[in-house]
Design a protein around this motif. Structure first.
Motif, PDB file in Angstrom:
ATOM      1  N   GLU A  22      38.685  37.727  30.469  1.00  0.00           N
ATOM      2  CA  GLU A  22      38.151  38.738  31.388  1.00  0.00           C
ATOM      3  C   GLU A  22      36.982  38.124  32.159  1.00  0.00           C
ATOM      4  O   GLU A  22      36.415  37.127  31.729  1.00  0.00           O
ATOM      5  CB  GLU A  22      37.624  39.943  30.590  1.00  0.00           C
ATOM      6  N   SER A  55      33.361  36.084  41.902  1.00  0.00           N
ATOM      7  CA  SER A  55      32.577  37.178  41.343  1.00  0.00           C
ATOM      8  C   SER A  55      33.368  38.470  41.450  1.00  0.00           C
ATOM      9  O   SER A  55      33.761  38.870  42.542  1.00  0.00           O
ATOM     10  CB  SER A  55      31.255  37.305  42.108  1.00  0.00           C
ATOM     11  N   VAL A  56      33.600  39.087  40.310  1.00  0.00           N
ATOM     12  CA  VAL A  56      34.308  40.351  40.249  1.00  0.00           C
ATOM     13  C   VAL A  56      33.262  41.451  40.109  1.00  0.00           C
ATOM     14  O   VAL A  56      32.428  41.401  39.201  1.00  0.00           O
ATOM     15  CB  VAL A  56      35.291  40.386  39.056  1.00  0.00           C
ATOM     16  N   GLN A  57      33.303  42.414  41.013  1.00  0.00           N
ATOM     17  CA  GLN A  57      32.318  43.498  40.999  1.00  0.00           C
ATOM     18  C   GLN A  57      32.766  44.616  40.064  1.00  0.00           C
ATOM     19  O   GLN A  57      33.921  44.700  39.689  1.00  0.00           O
ATOM     20  CB  GLN A  57      32.139  44.050  42.421  1.00  0.00           C
ATOM     21  N   GLY A  58      31.817  45.467  39.708  1.00  0.00           N
ATOM     22  CA  GLY A  58      32.138  46.653  38.928  1.00  0.00           C
ATOM     23  C   GLY A  58      31.661  46.585  37.496  1.00  0.00           C
ATOM     24  O   GLY A  58      31.076  45.595  37.050  1.00  0.00           O
ATOM     25  N   ARG A  59      31.938  47.648  36.774  1.00  0.00           N
ATOM     26  CA  ARG A  59      31.481  47.791  35.396  1.00  0.00           C
ATOM     27  C   ARG A  59      31.999  46.675  34.495  1.00  0.00           C
ATOM     28  O   ARG A  59      31.319  46.218  33.584  1.00  0.00           O
ATOM     29  CB  ARG A  59      31.941  49.158  34.869  1.00  0.00           C
ATOM     30  N   THR A  60      33.203  46.231  34.734  1.00  0.00           N
ATOM     31  CA  THR A  60      33.777  45.152  33.926  1.00  0.00           C
ATOM     32  C   THR A  60      33.768  43.842  34.704  1.00  0.00           C
ATOM     33  O   THR A  60      34.589  42.976  34.466  1.00  0.00           O
ATOM     34  CB  THR A  60      35.219  45.500  33.492  1.00  0.00           C
ATOM     35  N   GLY A  61      32.825  43.732  35.618  1.00  0.00           N
ATOM     36  CA  GLY A  61      32.766  42.557  36.483  1.00  0.00           C
ATOM     37  C   GLY A  61      32.128  41.358  35.815  1.00  0.00           C
ATOM     38  O   GLY A  61      31.665  41.406  34.685  1.00  0.00           O
ATOM     39  N   THR A 158      33.181  43.493  24.336  1.00  0.00           N
ATOM     40  CA  THR A 158      32.362  44.474  25.039  1.00  0.00           C
ATOM     41  C   THR A 158      31.655  45.403  24.076  1.00  0.00           C
ATOM     42  O   THR A 158      30.869  46.259  24.488  1.00  0.00           O
ATOM     43  CB  THR A 158      33.216  45.318  26.010  1.00  0.00           C
TER      44      THR A 158
END
Length: 163
Positions: A22, A55-61, A158
Motif C-alpha cells: 500500500e 504521491s497518493v493523496q487521501g486518508r490511505t495515501g 494501519t
C-alpha cells in the motif's frame, strides 16, 4: 565526492517501498528509520518531482514507487536528491595569474578537468549499473529473506500508525 544524507534516506525508502503493498506515508517511513519527518518528506518530494515515486493523496495515501525497482537506478535517486551537476566544476584557473595561459590557447579541457570528468563519468556509470532491485537483493542476502517482508507488513499496518 560527498553526497547529502538525503541520498541515503531516499535509497533506504526506495528499497523498503518495494516491500509495501500500500502507499506509505512519509511520516511512517521516517518512523521506520528514526529520522526527521520533515527532512525525509523533502527527500520524498524530490523523488516525486523526479518521477521515481508517486504521491497518493487521501486518508490511505502515501508514497509508492512509480515503476519496476529494476528500472530505477541508484544514479536516478542520487540525481533526484542532490542534482545532476558534475562533482567538479572547472574554473579555468590555468588562465589566471602571471603565467596564465591565454584563453585562445585553451581549446581543450586541461588534464585536471579531463581527469575529473573521467572520474565523474566512471562514478555515474557505477551508480547507473545498480538498480533498486539489486539493492533489494543485497538487503535480502545480508539481512535474510524475511527482513523486507517483515518491514513491508509493518509499513502496511494501519492498526498503529505511530509505530
Amino acid at each position: 565526492m560527498k553526497l547529502s544524507g538525503g541520498v541515503e534516506w531516499a535509497l533506504h525508502c526506495c528499497v523498503v517501498l518495494t516491500a509495501a503493498s500500500e502507499p506509505v506515508p512519509a511520516a511512517r517511513l521516517a518512523l521506520l528509520h528514526d529520522v526527521s519527518p520533515s527532512y525525509l518528506a523533502k527527500q520524498m518530494q524530490a523523488l516525486s518531482r523526479a518521477g521515481l515515486v508517486h504521491s497518493v493523496q487521501g486518508r490511505t495515501g502515501g508514497y509508492v514507487l512509480t515503476g519496476d525497482a529494476a528500472e530505477i537506478t541508484v544514479l536516478d535517486v542520487v540525481q533526484a536528491v542532490d542534482g545532476a551537476d558534475p562533482a567538479f566544476a572547472c574554473t579555468e584557473i590555468r588562465q589566471r595569474g602571471p603565467f596564465g595561459t591565454p584563453p585562445g590557447k585553451c581549446t581543450e579541457p586541461c588534464p585536471i578537468a579531463r581527469t575529473m570528468a573521467a572520474a565523474d563519468a566512471a562514478w555515474r556509470a557505477s551508480l547507473r549499473a545498480v538498480s533498486i532491485a539489486d539493492l533489494v537483493g543485497s538487503v535480502e542476502e545480508s539481512s535474510g529473506p524475511r527482513a523486507l517482508p517483515g518491514i513491508g507488513a509493518w509499513l502496511d499496518s494501519t492498526s498503529d500508525a505511530s509505530g
